[in-house]
Motif scaffolding. Structure first.
Motif, PDB file in Angstrom:
ATOM      1  N   GLN A 261     -23.093 -22.052 -28.753  1.00 64.22           N
ATOM      2  CA  GLN A 261     -22.315 -22.937 -29.629  1.00 64.22           C
ATOM      3  C   GLN A 261     -21.339 -22.171 -30.527  1.00 64.22           C
ATOM      4  OE1 GLN A 261     -22.901 -26.196 -29.096  1.00 64.22           O
ATOM      5  NE2 GLN A 261     -24.478 -25.578 -27.642  1.00 64.22           N
ATOM      6  N   VAL A 262     -21.525 -20.861 -30.659  1.00 65.17           N
ATOM      7  CA  VAL A 262     -20.705 -20.072 -31.581  1.00 65.17           C
ATOM      8  C   VAL A 262     -19.412 -19.644 -30.886  1.00 65.17           C
ATOM      9  CG1 VAL A 262     -20.596 -17.981 -33.003  1.00 65.17           C
ATOM     10  CG2 VAL A 262     -22.752 -19.251 -32.810  1.00 65.17           C
ATOM     11  N   PRO A 263     -18.243 -19.933 -31.463  1.00 63.18           N
ATOM     12  CA  PRO A 263     -16.976 -19.520 -30.843  1.00 63.18           C
ATOM     13  C   PRO A 263     -16.854 -17.998 -30.779  1.00 63.18           C
ATOM     14  CG  PRO A 263     -16.610 -21.151 -32.586  1.00 63.18           C
ATOM     15  CD  PRO A 263     -18.036 -20.704 -32.710  1.00 63.18           C
ATOM     16  N   LYS A 264     -16.185 -17.502 -29.754  1.00 64.64           N
ATOM     17  CA  LYS A 264     -16.043 -16.055 -29.591  1.00 64.64           C
ATOM     18  C   LYS A 264     -15.288 -15.430 -30.758  1.00 64.64           C
ATOM     19  CE  LYS A 264     -11.748 -16.089 -26.873  1.00 64.64           C
ATOM     20  NZ  LYS A 264     -11.105 -15.673 -25.614  1.00 64.64           N
ATOM     21  N   GLU A 265     -14.403 -16.210 -31.410  1.00 68.09           N
ATOM     22  CA  GLU A 265     -13.630 -15.699 -32.541  1.00 68.09           C
ATOM     23  C   GLU A 265     -14.504 -15.476 -33.777  1.00 68.09           C
ATOM     24  OE1 GLU A 265     -11.094 -17.939 -29.754  1.00 68.09           O
ATOM     25  OE2 GLU A 265     -12.915 -18.485 -30.878  1.00 68.09           O
ATOM     26  N   GLU A 266     -15.755 -15.950 -33.746  1.00 69.40           N
ATOM     27  CA  GLU A 266     -16.645 -15.845 -34.900  1.00 69.40           C
ATOM     28  C   GLU A 266     -17.782 -14.852 -34.674  1.00 69.40           C
ATOM     29  OE1 GLU A 266     -17.716 -19.813 -36.202  1.00 69.40           O
ATOM     30  OE2 GLU A 266     -15.610 -20.467 -36.202  1.00 69.40           O
TER      31      GLU A 266
ATOM     32  N   TYR B 208     -11.583  -9.102 -26.718  1.00 69.17           N
ATOM     33  CA  TYR B 208     -12.810  -9.842 -26.437  1.00 69.17           C
ATOM     34  C   TYR B 208     -13.428  -9.294 -25.147  1.00 69.17           C
ATOM     35  CZ  TYR B 208     -11.227 -13.013 -30.060  1.00 69.17           C
ATOM     36  OH  TYR B 208     -10.824 -13.529 -31.273  1.00 69.17           O
ATOM     37  N   PRO B 209     -14.477  -8.483 -25.265  1.00 70.89           N
ATOM     38  CA  PRO B 209     -15.072  -7.880 -24.076  1.00 70.89           C
ATOM     39  C   PRO B 209     -15.801  -8.915 -23.221  1.00 70.89           C
ATOM     40  CG  PRO B 209     -16.424  -7.413 -25.999  1.00 70.89           C
ATOM     41  CD  PRO B 209     -15.192  -8.114 -26.498  1.00 70.89           C
TER      42      PRO B 209
ATOM     43  N   ARG C 144     -31.730 -22.335 -31.320  1.00 69.94           N
ATOM     44  CA  ARG C 144     -30.406 -21.774 -31.062  1.00 69.94           C
ATOM     45  C   ARG C 144     -29.300 -22.820 -31.115  1.00 69.94           C
ATOM     46  NH1 ARG C 144     -33.288 -22.323 -26.527  1.00 69.94           N
ATOM     47  NH2 ARG C 144     -32.359 -23.083 -24.587  1.00 69.94           N
ATOM     48  N   ASP C 145     -29.603 -24.069 -30.727  1.00 71.89           N
ATOM     49  CA  ASP C 145     -28.566 -25.103 -30.715  1.00 71.89           C
ATOM     50  C   ASP C 145     -28.120 -25.493 -32.118  1.00 71.89           C
ATOM     51  OD1 ASP C 145     -28.573 -25.117 -27.972  1.00 71.89           O
ATOM     52  OD2 ASP C 145     -29.956 -26.808 -27.802  1.00 71.89           O
ATOM     53  N   GLN C 146     -28.906 -25.108 -33.122  1.00 66.98           N
ATOM     54  CA  GLN C 146     -28.542 -25.410 -34.508  1.00 66.98           C
ATOM     55  C   GLN C 146     -27.566 -24.377 -35.075  1.00 66.98           C
ATOM     56  OE1 GLN C 146     -32.171 -25.885 -36.824  1.00 66.98           O
ATOM     57  NE2 GLN C 146     -33.222 -26.765 -35.041  1.00 66.98           N
ATOM     58  N   ILE C 147     -27.391 -23.261 -34.371  1.00 64.84           N
ATOM     59  CA  ILE C 147     -26.514 -22.186 -34.839  1.00 64.84           C
ATOM     60  C   ILE C 147     -25.155 -22.385 -34.181  1.00 64.84           C
ATOM     61  CG2 ILE C 147     -26.203 -19.690 -35.051  1.00 64.84           C
ATOM     62  CD1 ILE C 147     -29.279 -19.463 -34.593  1.00 64.84           C
ATOM     63  N   THR C 148     -24.208 -22.921 -34.940  1.00 64.20           N
ATOM     64  CA  THR C 148     -22.909 -23.294 -34.362  1.00 64.20           C
ATOM     65  C   THR C 148     -21.731 -22.539 -34.967  1.00 64.20           C
ATOM     66  OG1 THR C 148     -22.654 -25.107 -35.947  1.00 64.20           O
ATOM     67  CG2 THR C 148     -23.739 -25.616 -33.848  1.00 64.20           C
ATOM     68  N   ARG C 149     -21.952 -21.846 -36.077  1.00 66.09           N
ATOM     69  CA  ARG C 149     -20.865 -21.123 -36.736  1.00 66.09           C
ATOM     70  C   ARG C 149     -21.255 -19.663 -36.922  1.00 66.09           C
ATOM     71  NH1 ARG C 149     -16.794 -24.336 -38.566  1.00 66.09           N
ATOM     72  NH2 ARG C 149     -15.663 -22.433 -38.051  1.00 66.09           N
TER      73      ARG C 149
ATOM     74  N   LEU D  15     -17.778  -9.075 -43.903  1.00 64.68           N
ATOM     75  CA  LEU D  15     -17.704 -10.394 -43.300  1.00 64.68           C
ATOM     76  C   LEU D  15     -18.093 -11.475 -44.291  1.00 64.68           C
ATOM     77  CD1 LEU D  15     -19.628  -9.445 -40.027  1.00 64.68           C
ATOM     78  CD2 LEU D  15     -17.167  -9.762 -40.176  1.00 64.68           C
ATOM     79  N   LYS D  16     -17.691 -12.702 -43.969  1.00 62.92           N
ATOM     80  CA  LYS D  16     -18.140 -13.889 -44.694  1.00 62.92           C
ATOM     81  C   LYS D  16     -18.528 -14.947 -43.670  1.00 62.92           C
ATOM     82  CE  LYS D  16     -16.012 -13.858 -49.293  1.00 62.92           C
ATOM     83  NZ  LYS D  16     -15.117 -14.581 -50.206  1.00 62.92           N
ATOM     84  N   ARG D  17     -19.457 -15.810 -44.082  1.00 64.32           N
ATOM     85  CA  ARG D  17     -19.841 -16.910 -43.188  1.00 64.32           C
ATOM     86  C   ARG D  17     -18.678 -17.888 -43.037  1.00 64.32           C
ATOM     87  NH1 ARG D  17     -24.883 -17.427 -41.453  1.00 64.32           N
ATOM     88  NH2 ARG D  17     -26.612 -16.392 -42.548  1.00 64.32           N
ATOM     89  N   LYS D  18     -18.557 -18.458 -41.845  1.00 63.72           N
ATOM     90  CA  LYS D  18     -17.566 -19.513 -41.603  1.00 63.72           C
ATOM     91  C   LYS D  18     -18.062 -20.832 -42.173  1.00 63.72           C
ATOM     92  CE  LYS D  18     -14.281 -19.431 -39.249  1.00 63.72           C
ATOM     93  NZ  LYS D  18     -12.852 -19.271 -39.527  1.00 63.72           N
TER      94      LYS D  18
END
Length: 458
Positions: free
Chosen positions: A356-361, A398-399, A432-437, A455-458
């Motif tokens: 669920q987490v975007p690759k940019e994050e 992005y590897p 794991r499905d609850q971790i989206t950001r 870093l900072k949380r999104k």
């Protein structure tokens, strides 16, 4: 009944470690700007950040410390280590350095020039950093099978001969200063390189008259995999396999903090006297005199013993069995990891874990932070943060692989500690499905940013 496998050592000394609360860990990781490198060691329960310099030395190594010769020039400890390098690897010319990246710095100062290309198998972060610092480019020629984490190719560290040949065909000889082979290949999941592949690389290199350098941080673990996975080597000793491996190299760099089983130290060795003469200049500038090179005599003594111990088959069997003990637990729990299991670490496939987490994050970094919060276990991201930015476009690279690496120190933890790691990951996997950001960068260095990034949380 069959007797169970047991460690081939007994524990002489223990160090207490603190089991923190989740509330404490929430505060500490926030203060560390969500960079696990910024945590204090006493804020970590089980430290799997790296297997570099974190292993436990043997009684023989501790004894060797007491007889170190600390002479500035001509130390007997240097000559003792020089003899070991010659007998194990076969190189006549040797320089001690304080760790592996120092060996790269010295050798690349001799060989790498602006605009050149350095092909290899998934270059390690410091290797790529030293290449790009010199405005050259690292070219990854790893086989495609390495990027399928479910695939069971036994030697995913192999260089693709087709990819390598294509690079060498398309560029003039003077643009390629060397081919680098990392043993085992850390960035692709601690994966070994086969003897057949080393032989083929040598043949290609000879045809194009290109030198071959081995990054030898985990050379003995690579030899163990050859012994256990490659036909024709089951009845050969680790030392015999290492001897053959290094027949195909012109030189080597080595962080001795891994398969040297010491807390500090490195090796630069080579066959060519002209390289050696040029390298001595940089060694004196960056490291120290040529017979100590940033290492104390006592540390050279300990390293000489460590090189003996690491090439013992019983030691390697025990060391790699512990890595596989953790890895097999994770596989049984359904947690995606790089298969087959490698030598020094278990590499969790963060892309498949946190879908669920975007690759940019920064997927792997997000998983690493979750594991720390859950169980006090410190791993490390081998993904987009480590891949850094493109030196020309400054865009994120992005590897194909986003790993949480769980690097296991040598002779340091018990299997009970591995059980804690597995349970922590299982708890995260269940939610794991609850971790989206994930996270965003607020501050970064221009090169090798992952060590100091904020870093900072999104």
């Amino acid at each position: 009944m069959d007797l169970p496998f047991a460690e081939n050592y007994k524990i002489k000394m223990v160090e207490p470690i603190y089991r923190s609360t989740r509330e404490e860990r929430e505060k500490w990781i926030h203060q560390a700007h969500y960079n696990l490198f910024n945590l204090k060691s006493n804020q970590v329960f089980i430290d799997l950040l790296t297997d570099s310099g974190t292993g436990a030395m043997s009684d023989r190594q501790w004894g060797a410390l007491m007889t170190g010769d600390e002479s500035y020039a001509g130390s007997s400890s240097y000559f003792h280590l020089k003899e070991k390098v010659k007998s194990i690897f076969g190189f006549d010319y040797f320089l001690p350095v304080h760790q592996g990246r120092a060996a790269e710095n010295v050798l690349f100062s001799v060989l790498v020039k602006e605009g050149q290309l350095v092909p290899g198998n998934s270059h390690f972060d410091t290797t790529k950093g030293h290449i790009e610092f010199r405005k050259a480019k690292a070219i990854d020629c790893t086989i495609d099978e390495a990027f399928d984490t479910n695939g069971m190719h036994p030697f995913k560290g192999n260089i693709s001969i087709d990819k390598l040949t294509q690079v060498l065909e398309q560029h003039p000889r003077e643009q390629i200063p060397m081919i680098i082979v990392t043993l085992t290949c850390n960035s692709s999941g601690g994966q070994p390189v086969s003897m057949k592949n080393l032989r083929e690389i040598r043949e290609v290199a000879d045809h194009y008259q290109i030198p071959v350098i081995f990054d030898s941080a985990r050379f003995a673990e690579n030899a163990w995999f050859i012994q256990n996975r490659e036909a024709g080597y089951q009845n050969k000793s680790i030392c015999e396999i290492v001897t053959e491996m290094y027949q195909y190299a012109d030189g080597m760099t080595m962080s001795s903090k891994k398969d040297g089983i010491v807390n500090i130290g490195g090796i630069l060795a080579m066959r060519r006297e002209d390289w050696y003469q040029q390298a001595t200049v940089y060694n004196i500038m960056f490291e120290g005199f040529i017979t100590y090179g940033g290492m104390a005599g006592r540390d050279m003594n300990a390293l000489a013993i460590g090189l003996e111990e690491v090439t013992d088959g019983a030691y390697l069997e025990n060391r790699i069995r512990q890595v596989h003990y953790l890895g097999n637990q994770l596989i049984e729990l359904g947690i995606p990891v790089q298969k087959p299991l490698g030598g020094h670490a278990v590499f969790v496939d963060a892309k498949r874990f946190l879908q669920q987490v975007p690759k940019e994050e920064y997927i792997a970094q997000t998983l690493a932070i979750e594991l720390y919060l859950e169980a006090g276990v410190r791993g490390v991201e081998v993904g987009t943060l480590l891949a850094d930015r493109d030196p020309l476009t400054k865009a994120n690279r992005y590897p194909q692989l986003e790993f949480l690496r769980l690097a296991i120190p040598r002779r340091t933890y018990t299997n009970n500690h591995m059980d804690v790691v597995a349970a922590g990951l299982k708890n995260i996997f269940d939610r794991r499905d609850q971790i989206t950001r994930g996270f965003r960068i607020v501050e970064e260095a221009p090169i090798m940013r992952h060590f100091t990034v904020k870093l900072k949380r999104k």
